[in-house]
Scaffold this motif. Structure first.
Motif, PDB file in Angstrom:
ATOM      1  N   SER A 112       0.842  -1.191   0.000  1.00 18.21           N
ATOM      2  CA  SER A 112       0.000   0.000   0.000  1.00 18.21           C
ATOM      3  C   SER A 112       0.882   1.248   0.000  1.00 18.21           C
ATOM      4  CB  SER A 112      -0.915   0.028   1.224  1.00 18.21           C
ATOM      5  OG  SER A 112      -1.840   1.112   1.148  1.00 18.21           O
ATOM      6  N   PHE A 113       0.337   2.328  -0.567  1.00 15.75           N
ATOM      7  CA  PHE A 113       0.945   3.642  -0.404  1.00 15.75           C
ATOM      8  C   PHE A 113       0.649   4.189   0.989  1.00 15.75           C
ATOM      9  CE2 PHE A 113       0.482   3.552  -5.075  1.00 15.75           C
ATOM     10  CZ  PHE A 113       1.753   3.949  -5.462  1.00 15.75           C
ATOM     11  N   SER A 114      -0.398   3.666   1.627  1.00 13.14           N
ATOM     12  CA  SER A 114      -0.828   4.173   2.921  1.00 13.14           C
ATOM     13  C   SER A 114      -0.120   3.448   4.063  1.00 13.14           C
ATOM     14  CB  SER A 114      -2.353   3.992   3.074  1.00 13.14           C
ATOM     15  OG  SER A 114      -2.742   4.231   4.411  1.00 13.14           O
ATOM     16  N   GLU A 115       0.696   4.165   4.795  1.00  8.72           N
ATOM     17  CA  GLU A 115       1.371   3.554   5.932  1.00  8.72           C
ATOM     18  C   GLU A 115       0.382   3.230   7.045  1.00  8.72           C
ATOM     19  OE1 GLU A 115       5.090   5.368   7.078  1.00  8.72           O
ATOM     20  OE2 GLU A 115       5.396   6.145   5.044  1.00  8.72           O
ATOM     21  N   THR A 116      -0.669   4.019   7.146  1.00 10.83           N
ATOM     22  CA  THR A 116      -1.718   3.736   8.133  1.00 10.83           C
ATOM     23  C   THR A 116      -2.388   2.403   7.822  1.00 10.83           C
ATOM     24  OG1 THR A 116      -2.121   6.092   8.478  1.00 10.83           O
ATOM     25  CG2 THR A 116      -3.856   4.583   9.166  1.00 10.83           C
ATOM     26  N   ALA A 117      -2.671   2.165   6.549  1.00 11.50           N
ATOM     27  CA  ALA A 117      -3.289   0.890   6.152  1.00 11.50           C
ATOM     28  C   ALA A 117      -2.353  -0.276   6.427  1.00 11.50           C
ATOM     29  CB  ALA A 117      -3.674   0.934   4.679  1.00 11.50           C
ATOM     30  N   LEU A 118      -1.071  -0.102   6.170  1.00 20.39           N
ATOM     31  CA  LEU A 118      -0.108  -1.169   6.427  1.00 20.39           C
ATOM     32  C   LEU A 118       0.035  -1.455   7.920  1.00 20.39           C
ATOM     33  CD1 LEU A 118       2.661  -0.302   3.822  1.00 20.39           C
ATOM     34  CD2 LEU A 118       1.151  -2.298   3.788  1.00 20.39           C
ATOM     35  N   GLU A 119      -0.018  -0.414   8.738  1.00 21.21           N
ATOM     36  CA  GLU A 119       0.026  -0.618  10.189  1.00 21.21           C
ATOM     37  C   GLU A 119      -1.184  -1.426  10.652  1.00 21.21           C
ATOM     38  OE1 GLU A 119       0.210   3.348  11.625  1.00 21.21           O
ATOM     39  OE2 GLU A 119       2.381   3.528  11.397  1.00 21.21           O
ATOM     40  N   ALA A 120      -2.353  -1.108  10.110  1.00 20.26           N
ATOM     41  CA  ALA A 120      -3.563  -1.840  10.467  1.00 20.26           C
ATOM     42  C   ALA A 120      -3.490  -3.286   9.968  1.00 20.26           C
ATOM     43  CB  ALA A 120      -4.786  -1.145   9.882  1.00 20.26           C
ATOM     44  N   ALA A 121      -2.933  -3.477   8.769  1.00 16.81           N
ATOM     45  CA  ALA A 121      -2.782  -4.826   8.228  1.00 16.81           C
ATOM     46  C   ALA A 121      -1.837  -5.654   9.095  1.00 16.81           C
ATOM     47  CB  ALA A 121      -2.267  -4.754   6.796  1.00 16.81           C
ATOM     48  N   ARG A 122      -0.778  -5.028   9.552  1.00 21.98           N
ATOM     49  CA  ARG A 122       0.172  -5.732  10.412  1.00 21.98           C
ATOM     50  C   ARG A 122      -0.486  -6.174  11.711  1.00 21.98           C
ATOM     51  NH1 ARG A 122       5.798  -3.044  12.758  1.00 21.98           N
ATOM     52  NH2 ARG A 122       6.742  -4.969  13.524  1.00 21.98           N
ATOM     53  N   ALA A 123      -1.288  -5.310  12.296  1.00 20.12           N
ATOM     54  CA  ALA A 123      -1.963  -5.663  13.544  1.00 20.12           C
ATOM     55  C   ALA A 123      -2.992  -6.764  13.336  1.00 20.12           C
ATOM     56  CB  ALA A 123      -2.637  -4.424  14.130  1.00 20.12           C
ATOM     57  N   ALA A 124      -3.669  -6.739  12.176  1.00 18.78           N
ATOM     58  CA  ALA A 124      -4.738  -7.707  11.919  1.00 18.78           C
ATOM     59  C   ALA A 124      -4.216  -9.064  11.484  1.00 18.78           C
ATOM     60  CB  ALA A 124      -5.683  -7.155  10.850  1.00 18.78           C
ATOM     61  N   ALA A 125      -3.127  -9.079  10.715  1.00 18.26           N
ATOM     62  CA  ALA A 125      -2.593 -10.341  10.190  1.00 18.26           C
ATOM     63  C   ALA A 125      -1.072 -10.249  10.145  1.00 18.26           C
ATOM     64  CB  ALA A 125      -3.164 -10.625   8.805  1.00 18.26           C
ATOM     65  N   PRO A 126      -0.424 -10.310  11.293  1.00 17.04           N
ATOM     66  CA  PRO A 126       1.031 -10.094  11.340  1.00 17.04           C
ATOM     67  C   PRO A 126       1.838 -11.111  10.549  1.00 17.04           C
ATOM     68  CG  PRO A 126       0.196 -10.918  13.450  1.00 17.04           C
ATOM     69  CD  PRO A 126      -1.001 -10.563  12.629  1.00 17.04           C
ATOM     70  N   GLY A 127       1.245 -12.254  10.246  1.00 19.43           N
ATOM     71  CA  GLY A 127       1.973 -13.298   9.532  1.00 19.43           C
ATOM     72  C   GLY A 127       2.079 -13.076   8.042  1.00 19.43           C
ATOM     73  N   LEU A 128       1.312 -12.135   7.496  1.00 17.46           N
ATOM     74  CA  LEU A 128       1.365 -11.885   6.055  1.00 17.46           C
ATOM     75  C   LEU A 128       2.473 -10.883   5.731  1.00 17.46           C
ATOM     76  CD1 LEU A 128      -2.402 -11.621   5.036  1.00 17.46           C
ATOM     77  CD2 LEU A 128      -0.867 -13.588   4.852  1.00 17.46           C
ATOM     78  N   PRO A 129       3.253 -11.125   4.691  1.00 15.08           N
ATOM     79  CA  PRO A 129       4.310 -10.180   4.318  1.00 15.08           C
ATOM     80  C   PRO A 129       3.727  -8.896   3.757  1.00 15.08           C
ATOM     81  CG  PRO A 129       4.113 -11.886   2.657  1.00 15.08           C
ATOM     82  CD  PRO A 129       3.200 -12.293   3.789  1.00 15.08           C
ATOM     83  N   ARG A 130       4.464  -7.793   3.935  1.00 12.77           N
ATOM     84  CA  ARG A 130       3.989  -6.479   3.503  1.00 12.77           C
ATOM     85  C   ARG A 130       5.107  -5.721   2.787  1.00 12.77           C
ATOM     86  NH1 ARG A 130       2.781  -7.753   8.270  1.00 12.77           N
ATOM     87  NH2 ARG A 130       4.614  -6.665   9.097  1.00 12.77           N
ATOM     88  N   ALA A 131       4.694  -4.817   1.894  1.00 15.92           N
ATOM     89  CA  ALA A 131       5.644  -3.949   1.189  1.00 15.92           C
ATOM     90  C   ALA A 131       5.069  -2.545   1.123  1.00 15.92           C
ATOM     91  CB  ALA A 131       5.923  -4.474  -0.216  1.00 15.92           C
ATOM     92  N   LEU A 132       5.961  -1.552   1.162  1.00 19.96           N
ATOM     93  CA  LEU A 132       5.551  -0.157   1.111  1.00 19.96           C
ATOM     94  C   LEU A 132       5.701   0.373  -0.313  1.00 19.96           C
ATOM     95  CD1 LEU A 132       4.754   2.532   2.483  1.00 19.96           C
ATOM     96  CD2 LEU A 132       7.201   2.890   2.953  1.00 19.96           C
ATOM     97  N   LEU A 133       4.621   0.901  -0.858  1.00 19.68           N
ATOM     98  CA  LEU A 133       4.653   1.554  -2.157  1.00 19.68           C
ATOM     99  C   LEU A 133       5.106   2.995  -1.991  1.00 19.68           C
ATOM    100  CD1 LEU A 133       1.403   0.078  -3.645  1.00 19.68           C
ATOM    101  CD2 LEU A 133       3.459   0.393  -5.021  1.00 19.68           C
ATOM    102  N   ILE A 134       6.017   3.415  -2.858  1.00 14.02           N
ATOM    103  CA  ILE A 134       6.557   4.767  -2.800  1.00 14.02           C
ATOM    104  C   ILE A 134       6.198   5.502  -4.084  1.00 14.02           C
ATOM    105  CG2 ILE A 134       8.642   6.176  -2.729  1.00 14.02           C
ATOM    106  CD1 ILE A 134       8.074   4.879  -0.078  1.00 14.02           C
TER     107      ILE A 134
END
Length: 216
Positions: A112-134
């Motif tokens: 996601s471009f949204s760091e807020t969305a990624l923070e929420a995703a991490r809290a909801a499903a910490p086992g899924l990998p994530r990447a930050l769009l710039i």
């Protein structure tokens, strides 16, 4: 691997749509997150692309998960929230993805471009990998932001993917994917620098079995 954008309907169902509105890609009108799933289901999302797709409904994340898992396609889910819905969308999409891809050999990558969305995703499903769009140049503090979000990599714009930048990111242990690369020569260059992936709209030109391209 396929990449697609996911947002929430008015009644909280994750579905695929790039735009903020349904105007361009359906026979309906309106802001996507203000429409419930029943309203979206009554729209034709296929005819704009070609007559052979007429009547195609809005794709739910559930339907896409079944399709891609059956065909052994790996997925990059871009969380694309409406303004003000970053936390709700990040959490809902992550929870749904964790459930729908449970037991998969390779879990979906959430970005996601949204760091807020990624923070929420991490809290909801910490086992899924994530990447930050710039968007735009890679910021000087990218590494600190990546660590703070617990992301495994950056997705950067091809216009700002310089060799020194790519080598810096890779050298600090993060993965690099580059969007949007529609020129095979540019794709070869980026993969030669060590980028793990490129995003493309031109699948007939930029593909793993094209001469000189390496599947990563």
């Amino acid at each position: 691997m396929v990449e697609f954008d996911v947002k929430l309907s008015a009644d909280g169902l994750p579905f695929l749509l790039h735009d903020d509105t349904v105007d361009r890609t359906s026979n309906g009108r309106g802001t996507a997150h203000e429409l419930d799933w029943r309203a979206l289901g009554e729209m034709d999302f296929g005819s704009w692309h070609g007559p052979e797709f007429a009547g195609e409904p809005a794709p739910s994340l559930y339907a896409v998960a079944r399709c891609t898992r059956a065909r052994h396609l790996h997925c990059n889910i871009e969380i694309k929230p409406a303004a003000g819905q970053e936390t709700a969308t990040g959490a809902a999409v992550a929870r749904a993805a964790a459930r729908l891809w449970a037991g998969a050999g390779l879990p979906p990558l959430l970005s996601s471009f949204s760091e807020t969305a990624l923070e929420a995703a991490r809290a909801a499903a910490p086992g899924l990998p994530r990447a930050l769009l710039i968007e735009g140049p890679v910021p000087a503090d990218w590494h600190a932001r990546l660590q703070g979000l617990g992301c495994i990599g950056l997705h950067i714009d091809t216009q700002h993917a310089e060799q020194a930048t790519v080598r810096d990111i890779l050298g600090r242990g993060a993965a690099v994917a580059v969007w949007t690369v529609n020129d095979p020569a540019r794709a070869r260059t980026l993969l030669g620098w060590g980028c793990q992936a490129v995003f493309t709209d031109e699948l007939h030109l930029v593909r793993a079995d094209a001469p000189g391209l390496v599947s990563r």
